[in-house]
Design a protein around this motif. Structure first.
Motif, mmCIF file in Angstrom:
data_model
loop_
_atom_site.group_PDB
_atom_site.id
_atom_site.type_symbol
_atom_site.label_atom_id
_atom_site.label_comp_id
_atom_site.label_asym_id
_atom_site.label_seq_id
_atom_site.Cartn_x
_atom_site.Cartn_y
_atom_site.Cartn_z
ATOM 1 N N VAL A 131 0.880 -1.167 0.000
ATOM 2 C CA VAL A 131 0.000 0.000 0.000
ATOM 3 C C VAL A 131 0.916 1.216 0.000
ATOM 4 C CG1 VAL A 131 -1.829 1.264 1.181
ATOM 5 C CG2 VAL A 131 -1.764 -1.234 1.315
ATOM 6 N N ILE A 159 -1.275 -1.587 -4.314
ATOM 7 C CA ILE A 159 -2.382 -0.659 -4.119
ATOM 8 C C ILE A 159 -1.769 0.724 -3.956
ATOM 9 C CG2 ILE A 159 -4.371 -0.070 -2.679
ATOM 10 C CD1 ILE A 159 -4.117 -3.083 -1.666
ATOM 11 N N LEU A 205 -7.185 6.779 1.268
ATOM 12 C CA LEU A 205 -7.066 5.410 1.778
ATOM 13 C C LEU A 205 -6.746 5.492 3.272
ATOM 14 C CD1 LEU A 205 -5.104 3.401 -0.955
ATOM 15 C CD2 LEU A 205 -7.526 3.257 -0.375
ATOM 16 N N LEU A 210 -9.437 1.024 4.249
ATOM 17 C CA LEU A 210 -8.554 -0.109 3.971
ATOM 18 C C LEU A 210 -9.025 -1.380 4.677
ATOM 19 C CD1 LEU A 210 -5.087 1.667 4.091
ATOM 20 C CD2 LEU A 210 -6.050 0.450 2.121
ATOM 21 N N LEU A 214 -9.219 -4.189 1.763
ATOM 22 C CA LEU A 214 -8.182 -5.203 1.580
ATOM 23 C C LEU A 214 -8.719 -6.629 1.488
ATOM 24 C CD1 LEU A 214 -5.335 -3.747 3.842
ATOM 25 C CD2 LEU A 214 -5.586 -3.603 1.355
ATOM 26 N N ALA A 238 -2.691 2.335 7.263
ATOM 27 C CA ALA A 238 -2.600 1.003 6.669
ATOM 28 C C ALA A 238 -2.142 -0.022 7.697
ATOM 29 C CB ALA A 238 -1.642 1.032 5.485
#
Length: 367
Positions: A131, A159, A205, A210, A214, A238
């Motif tokens: 990410v 991503i 994000l 997330l 995900l 993240a």
């Protein structure tokens, strides 16, 4: 050839300056044959570039290598490429955008950094994911190309988040990876300030998004390693999303490219002594020395007064170039956005952020 020294700089010639977007360029550096072994790099490592500032000062900035790593049994790299995004008021990025041209020479430190993925160490059939935000895609270009090229049994999901399509760095390079590995490279693009004709809706994000996104994209618990890179807020969000999804901390690797604001520093440890009464002993490239620490001075600055070759780049606790092992003594580390939990538990510190708490401190840059 002897191993590269910590913090060593060499003059490299700029082979090309390519404009990627309105606010980013790629610098390609030529590596002469006699230096190719010392510039051999692992996928994900970075280079520190240096220029002279006013009144004898130095400006150092760290940029990730985006070219694939050389094969272990092959020659070192003949060229290295880094991406530089223009930062408002940024002394080096402004210089890169307005002044650097092909044929110029730059002072370039040997490769460093531990935000890496060794293709040879990848488990059979491993699935990796990343990410990234903005220029955080840069080290992933090297990581993805290296692991997919060396290990035909691996897969990678990237991503990436960018503000707009026009601000997206390395569009062609990422598209080339998709064309080269259509079955093994999954690309997911999110724009925070612009709607796309196809794909995910626009927006940041963050952790909440997330956490929902995900599991819909890939089997989260089957990913061998997660690579998070970009601004502090994105990386932090993240990581929290992955931890909520049950991902073990040991499978999460982070590199911060930018930290907004200055977090509060750590409080002085109980019983701390005056820095003026402390001494630091440092080992660097096989040589040791011991020197007094001046009042308020970091361990790195104390070493630099006596060893100008001590390794550093950002002095902000972000890049990790000044990582050292704490052999003995006690220190207070103000900020840490570079070392992972396992490293600090093992005794590593950032010399630029570490202040002596005990009267005697010993650190080892060679570990």
């Amino acid at each position: 050839m002897a191993a590269a020294r910590h913090g060593a700089f060499h003059r490299l010639t700029v082979a090309a300056v390519d404009r990627l977007t309105d606010d980013s360029v790629a610098l390609t550096l030529s590596v002469p044959a006699e230096l190719r072994e010392v510039y051999r790099h692992a996928p994900g490592q970075h280079l520190t570039l240096r220029r002279s500032g006013p009144e004898g000062t130095e400006v150092r900035r760290t940029y990730s290598i985006c070219t694939p790593a050389p094969a272990p049994d092959g020659p070192g790299p003949a060229r290295l490429r880094v991406g530089v995004r223009l930062v408002e008021g940024g002394e080096f990025s402004t210089y890169a955008h307005k002044e650097i041209a092909a044929g110029d020479e730059l002072d370039v430190m040997v490769p460093a950094g531990r935000f890496v993925l060794d293709p040879a160490a990848a488990p059979a059939g491993a699935h990796y994911a990343a990410v990234v935000g903005g220029s955080g895609v840069t080290p992933l270009l090297s990581i993805v190309a290296s692991v997919l090229g060396a290990r035909p049994d691996t897969r990678f999901c990237l991503i990436r988040s960018d503000r707009t399509a026009a601000s997206t760095m390395f569009l062609d390079e990422v598209a080339d990876l998709k064309d080269r590995y259509p079955e093994r490279f999954q690309l997911v693009t999110v724009l925070s300030r612009e709607e796309q004709e196809a794909g995910l809706p626009s927006g940041r994000l963050d952790r909440e998004r997330l956490t929902a996104l995900l599991p819909a994209l890939l089997p989260v618990d089957a990913v061998a390693g997660w690579f998070l890179c970009g601004p502090f807020g994105l990386v932090q969000g993240a990581e929290r999303a992955l931890r909520e999804l049950g991902v073990d901390r040991g499978r999460i690797h982070e590199e911060i490219f930018h930290v907004d604001g200055t977090p509060a520093t750590a409080a002085p440890a109980t019983g701390s002594v005056s820095a003026s009464h402390s001494r630091v002993t440092a080992r660097l490239d096989g040589r040791s020395g011991s020197w007094p620490v001046q009042d308020g001075e970091s361990l790195l600055d104390a070493v630099l007064r006596n060893r100008a070759d001590a390794p550093y780049a950002c002095k902000g606790g972000v890049c990790g170039t000044c990582r050292a092992f704490l052999v003995r003594g006690e220190v207070r580390m103000d900020r840490n956005f570079a070392l992972e939990e396992e490293e600090t538990e093992a005794g590593f510190v950032l010399a630029c952020q570490s202040h002596a708490v005990s009267e005697e401190v010993e650190i080892d840059f060679d570990r």
